[in-house]
Enzyme design. Structure first.
Site, PDB file in Angstrom:
ATOM      1  N   ARG A 499     -12.990  16.654  -2.668  1.00 34.44           N
ATOM      2  CA  ARG A 499     -14.167  16.025  -2.417  1.00 34.44           C
ATOM      3  C   ARG A 499     -14.550  15.731  -0.787  1.00 34.44           C
ATOM      4  O   ARG A 499     -13.564  15.776  -0.234  1.00 34.44           O
ATOM      5  CB  ARG A 499     -14.645  14.574  -2.988  1.00 34.44           C
ATOM      6  CG  ARG A 499     -13.239  13.770  -3.297  1.00 34.44           C
ATOM      7  CD  ARG A 499     -13.248  12.620  -4.157  1.00 34.44           C
ATOM      8  NE  ARG A 499     -12.272  12.049  -4.388  1.00 34.44           N
ATOM      9  CZ  ARG A 499     -12.064  10.894  -5.029  1.00 34.44           C
ATOM     10  NH1 ARG A 499     -13.088  10.150  -5.348  1.00 34.44           N
ATOM     11  NH2 ARG A 499     -10.693  10.189  -5.183  1.00 34.44           N
ATOM     12  N   SER A 563      -2.908  16.551   0.608  1.00 34.02           N
ATOM     13  CA  SER A 563      -2.075  15.716  -0.087  1.00 34.02           C
ATOM     14  C   SER A 563      -0.792  16.921  -0.397  1.00 34.02           C
ATOM     15  O   SER A 563      -0.550  17.125  -1.462  1.00 34.02           O
ATOM     16  CB  SER A 563      -2.494  15.439  -1.409  1.00 34.02           C
ATOM     17  OG  SER A 563      -3.656  14.644  -1.062  1.00 34.02           O
ATOM     18  N   ASP A 617      -1.953  11.786   0.687  1.00 37.31           N
ATOM     19  CA  ASP A 617      -2.910  10.772  -0.324  1.00 37.31           C
ATOM     20  C   ASP A 617      -2.456   9.350  -0.258  1.00 37.31           C
ATOM     21  O   ASP A 617      -3.018   8.472  -0.506  1.00 37.31           O
ATOM     22  CB  ASP A 617      -3.134  11.560  -1.563  1.00 37.31           C
ATOM     23  CG  ASP A 617      -2.082  12.217  -2.120  1.00 37.31           C
ATOM     24  OD1 ASP A 617      -0.961  11.793  -1.564  1.00 37.31           O
ATOM     25  OD2 ASP A 617      -2.183  12.514  -3.242  1.00 37.31           O
TER      26      ASP A 617
HETATM   27  C1  BG6 Z   1      -7.387  10.058  -5.943  1.00 34.74           C
HETATM   28  C2  BG6 Z   1      -6.885  10.359  -4.346  1.00 34.74           C
HETATM   29  O1  BG6 Z   1      -7.962   9.096  -6.127  1.00 34.74           O
HETATM   30  O2  BG6 Z   1      -6.252  10.459  -6.302  1.00 34.74           O
HETATM   31  C3  BG6 Z   1      -6.554  11.830  -3.859  1.00 34.74           C
HETATM   32  O3  BG6 Z   1      -8.513  10.382  -3.617  1.00 34.74           O
HETATM   33  C4  BG6 Z   1      -5.349  11.909  -4.727  1.00 34.74           C
HETATM   34  O4  BG6 Z   1      -6.410  11.623  -2.513  1.00 34.74           O
HETATM   35  C5  BG6 Z   1      -5.586  11.893  -6.219  1.00 34.74           C
HETATM   36  O5  BG6 Z   1      -4.650  13.089  -4.138  1.00 34.74           O
HETATM   37  C6  BG6 Z   1      -4.213  11.589  -6.889  1.00 34.74           C
HETATM   38  O6  BG6 Z   1      -4.387  11.814  -8.347  1.00 34.74           O
HETATM   39  P1  BG6 Z   1      -4.782  13.448  -8.903  1.00 34.74           P
HETATM   40  O7  BG6 Z   1      -4.822  12.924 -10.509  1.00 34.74           O
HETATM   41  O8  BG6 Z   1      -6.270  13.540  -8.533  1.00 34.74           O
HETATM   42  O9  BG6 Z   1      -3.896  14.324  -8.634  1.00 34.74           O
HETATM   43  C1  GLC Z   2       2.695  16.368  -4.287  1.00 35.21           C
HETATM   44  C2  GLC Z   2       2.633  16.587  -2.703  1.00 35.21           C
HETATM   45  C3  GLC Z   2       2.399  15.171  -2.050  1.00 35.21           C
HETATM   46  C4  GLC Z   2       1.239  14.373  -2.605  1.00 35.21           C
HETATM   47  C5  GLC Z   2       1.745  14.203  -4.165  1.00 35.21           C
HETATM   48  C6  GLC Z   2       0.535  13.573  -4.855  1.00 35.21           C
HETATM   49  O1  GLC Z   2       4.033  15.770  -4.593  1.00 35.21           O
HETATM   50  O2  GLC Z   2       3.390  17.446  -2.215  1.00 35.21           O
HETATM   51  O3  GLC Z   2       1.943  15.264  -0.494  1.00 35.21           O
HETATM   52  O4  GLC Z   2       1.434  13.252  -2.025  1.00 35.21           O
HETATM   53  O5  GLC Z   2       1.673  15.578  -4.716  1.00 35.21           O
HETATM   54  O6  GLC Z   2      -0.662  14.012  -4.799  1.00 35.21           O
END
Ligand code: BG6
Ligand code: GLC
Ligand code: GLC
Length: 827
Positions: A499, A563, A617
């Site tokens: 997003r 992330s 993240d």
């Molecule tokens: C979201 C965050 O709420 O959760 C992201 O904004 C994060 O940054 C994500 O990576 C992690 O959860 P998922 O299920 O989307 O991998």
């Molecule tokens: C993976 C990524 C890490 C991130 C996590 C959760 O482990 O390597 O950077 O924080 O996923 O999204």
């Protein structure tokens, strides 16, 4: 075909005479002949009674009790073993019947071996007890007799638990040792017996001494029990239909007379209109009445005819022989036995009375395969045909098949026992397999130890290179203080959705953050294409967002939630260490993602970025929560991937100069296990999931935990269950072999609430997997909190769910950085 006795009688027989006599009886017994309309109305009334019995509020006053049986599965054909059964309450008033069931399935490998051929007196026998009376059950091997029916009336049993009474009696004998596994109604026995041969059989019907039916009902309709998962067999006890007056308009004075003379006046009124115990008596009472009115036997009744119970139901079967002539001869024989010298009219009249009584009984019955048993059904030559015909007329759109239970409900009781054994063995085997996925407290403590040493390795300058858990400095040192101000763009890449956000941070006493966002998709081919394609795509989404916000051409500072593991030397730099999760774009590893992004922005040439902070993240999440609660010092993500960050003392972060204060460390704990730290906790399923993943050997901890892999673990468990015959009846399910069909979001749906099982079914159906459920459910966050409390009792931890994702956090970090920059322009 006529017998010698009747030859002279039959000489007087003519069709005309027959018709006249039949007409006479029909007129007399008009009220016993039910029209189609009446029958339709009756079946509606019966439906209402059933609903009343099923409903929690109306059940206490319902005549038709709809009793739960705790039999939840019909046979699947893999049952085997030897079982003893007792059958009490049927036609022959057999009190004890030992019935051995030996079903050998050479291909079946379930480890049920109860005992040897002659060992039944020494070893403990599993026993199924058919007890054909209305009973309140709370489990399969417990039944409280509500009231005796049919010809039974021993004192001191009503209101008592009959299994314990039986146990006591057997103990008194001393030469048996038994394990009473199930107590069932004969209808359930009939259904189970027939169900072994035809798995569509889901109704059991008895027309014998008494009459009754059972069927498989959805648990959610069975309000008297909690829970709405799966199905359970319900014993309707329909014999009591009418006990509350619902049949008063259809009962004749003969029915009332039968009832008055019975052991249980006012009870089992429907049964008294139908079943074998009363059919002969009904005929007798009619014959008496007709005689008294001069319509038969020249108005003279014999003492035999006047004796209660003398007209046996079996006479009805004889008289209603398929050949009318044979039937008449039988009538003559029976009547002679009653001391009559019957005329041909008497014989025709008696035959017609029998027909009307038994036809009414057949017509009073209702609606798949019905497993049927009972002396009337089996012995009466016309009963089954009439019953089938009427059912087909009443429910023409239902394909009803009647399967006669050949071996009585004794076999059914053994069958229930066998099914109970089979499900218990399967349950135990499933538990054994699932237990390998469950870590004991000791194991968890061991994991904690190993994680701690991996963390130290990652923090230390000397060992960092070899460490699996990288402990990456994030260059985030300060949390927001409320004076941050301005508009920021944020990108959130690496979770389940990508997003772009606009975040407005307002300072002052009422400091607040406003956000608006748009979610974009990243197609698989871009995720796994070239780096240039990936960043071009990201930038085009940003351009679209700015246009949508009417901010094209504006240059804003950007918080980039990226992330993935990155080495950082400063906040606005992130050198990608490796891709994780589903990403694989080429040419990015070892590159600074800020540079890659800026190059793509430049290529597009539509807008500019003034400053870019790269944020994991976990860090973004910690900051988002930290804005509300300054105590927040840890960020945890359990999503597509899993990871943690926390505020660490600078002096412990050996790879960064300076000992003062704190810095947030991105642990990248998903990589834990890459050096074999988890090998002794990994199951076969974990190994398969790892081997078939994009990066085998990498992110082992993440593969045991996070959303991207959980579905695959479950799929592999289901395959194992299926291979072992523990699920889907051991059928080879092709669909199950498709990687990724079991999405992790299904797991969350499955585990979400009480309605879960219905969702499971619909999910499995959507996947083309029907026939079972996944019953090991976890509610994730509460378990996590409990476990944490157990393993680290000295820490007081509270969990804040980050509602706004980590994009807001990234913007806040950028805001702090911009504030600090402004405060110290030389930085
Ligand atoms: C979201 C965050 O709420 O959760 C992201 O904004 C994060 O940054 C994500 O990576 C992690 O959860 P998922 O299920 O989307 O991998
Ligand atoms: C993976 C990524 C890490 C991130 C996590 C959760 O482990 O390597 O950077 O924080 O996923 O999204
Ligand atoms: C009586 C009993 C019932 C049984 C039926 C047939 O109605 O109450 O439990 O199933 O007879 O035997």
């Amino acid at each position: 075909m006529s017998s010698p006795v009747s030859s002279c009688l039959l000489a007087n027989y003519s069709m005309e005479l027959h018709d006249v006599q039949v007409h006479k009886v029909d007129e007399y017994l008009q009220h016993l002949q039910l029209s189609d309309e009446v029958l339709m109305d009756l079946s509606l009334r019966f439906r209402r009674e059933m609903d009343k019995g099923l409903c929690r509020d109306t059940n206490p006053t319902a005549a038709v009790k709809m009793l739960p049986t705790f039999v939840c599965s019909t046979p699947d054909g893999t049952e085997q073993g030897e079982f003893l059964s007792l059958d009490l309450g049927g036609a022959n008033f057999r009190v004890l019947l030992r019935h051995w069931l030996r079903v050998f399935r050479p291909h079946c490998c379930l480890p049920v071996s109860v005992h040897g051929e002659n060992g039944h007196k020494r070893k403990k026998l599993p026993l199924g007890f058919t007890f054909s009376f209305p009973c309140q059950q709370t489990k399969m091997d417990e039944a409280v007799l509500m009231s005796w029916t049919k010809g039974f009336k021993p004192t001191g049993v009503e209101g008592k638990e009959v299994v314990s009474l039986l146990r006591k009696a057997i103990k008194k004998r001393g030469d048996f040792d038994i394990d009473i596994v199930a107590v069932i109604n004969d209808t359930v026995g009939a259904m189970m017996t027939c169900g072994y041969d035809d798995q569509h059989c889901e109704i059991g019907l008895i027309v014998g001494t008494g009459t009754n039916a059972c069927y498989m009902e959805q648990m959610r309709h069975l309000e008297v029990l909690d829970g709405d998962e799966g199905r359970m067999c319900v014993n309707t006890e329909w014999g009591a239909f009418g006990d509350d007056g619902a049949l008063d308009d259809l009962r004749t004075d003969i029915d009332r007379e039968i009832d008055a003379g019975s052991l249980n006046p006012g009870q089992q009124l429907f049964e008294k209109m139908i079943s074998g115990m009363y059919m002969g008596e009904l005929v007798r009472l009619i014959l008496v009445k007709m005689t008294r009115q001069g319509l038969l036997f020249q108005g003279l009744a014999t003492p035999e005819l006047l004796t209660t119970g003398h007209f046996k139901t079996s006479y009805v079967y004889l008289i209603e022989n398929e050949s009318e002539e044979v039937g008449l001869a039988e009538a003559e024989k029976v009547l002679r036995g009653f001391g009559f010298d019957p005329t041909v009219e008497d014989c025709i009249g008696t035959q017609r009375v029998c027909e009307i009584v038994s036809t009414r009984a057949a017509h009073l019955k209702l609606r798949t395969t019905v497993g049927v048993d009972g002396s009337v059904y089996k012995n009466h030559p016309q009963f089954s045909r009439r019953l089938h015909k009427m059912v087909r007329r009443l429910v023409p759109d239902v394909d009803v098949r009647f399967l006669q239970s050949q071996d009585g409900s004794g076999k059914g009781a053994a069958m229930v026992t066998a099914v109970a054994y089979r499900t218990a063995v399967q349950q135990a085997e499933r538990k054994r397999i699932l237990d390998t996925l469950r870590l004991s407290r000791e194991q968890l403590l061991e994991v904690k130890e190993r994680m701690t040493s991996a963390m130290l390795k990652g923090l230390s300058k000397q060992t960092h290179q070899q460490a699996s858990v990288k402990m990456l400095p994030s260059f985030v040192r300060s949390t927001p203080n409320g004076t941050e101000h301005g508009d920021f763009l944020a990108l959130d890449l690496g979770g389940s959705s990508f997003r772009v956000l606009l975040v407005r941070v307002r300072a002052g006493t009422k400091h607040n953050v406003n956000m608006s966002q748009k979610i974009y998709s990243i197609p698989q081919e871009i995720m796994q294409g070239t780096g240039e394609e990936l960043f071009n795509h990201i930038v085009s989404c940003m351009a679209d967002f700015l246009e949508y916000k009417g901010m094209k051409g504006v240059s804003l500072p950007l918080g980039f939630t990226f992330s993935f593991p990155c080495y950082q030397n400063k906040l606005d730099e992130g050198i990608l260490l490796k891709w994780t999760k589903g990403f694989k774009a080429s040419g990015c590893v070892d590159q600074d993602v800020v540079t890659l992004l800026k190059e793509a922005v430049r290529r597009r040439g539509e807008f500019d970025l003034s400053f870019v902070a790269v944020v994991n993240d976990t860090v973004g999440t910690m900051m988002t929560c930290g804005y509300e609660d300054p105590q927040c010092e840890v960020g945890l993500i359990v999503g597509t991937g899993t990871n943690v960050c926390y505020m660490e003392e600078m002096r412990n972060i050996e790879r960064i100069e300076g000992d003062e204060g704190l810095m947030c460390v991105n642990m990248e704990w998903g990589a834990f296990g890459e050096h074999g730290e988890l090998d002794d906790f990994c199951t076969n399923f974990d190994c398969i999931v790892d081997e078939t993943s994009a990066f085998p050997g990498k992110q082992r901890y993440e593969k045991m935990i996070s959303g991207m892999y959980l579905g695959e673990i479950v799929r592999n468990v289901l395959i194992e269950f299926t291979n072992k015959g523990l699920l889907y009846r051991g059928k080879d399910i092709e669909r199950l072999k498709t990687r990724g069909i079991f999405e992790t979001k299904f797991l969350s749906q499955i585990e979400s609430d009480r309605l879960a099982m219905r969702q499971v079914r619909s999910i499995l159906q959507r996947l083309g997997l029907t026939g079972s459920t996944c019953d090991d459910s976890v509610f994730f966050s509460s378990i996590m909190q409990e476990t944490l409390h157990d393993l680290a009792p000295q820490c007081k931890v509270s969990f804040h769910k980050s509602e706004d994702g980590s994009g807001k956090g990234a913007a806040l970090i950028t805001a702090v950085a911009c504030r600090v920059q402004q405060e110290q322009p030389e930085h």
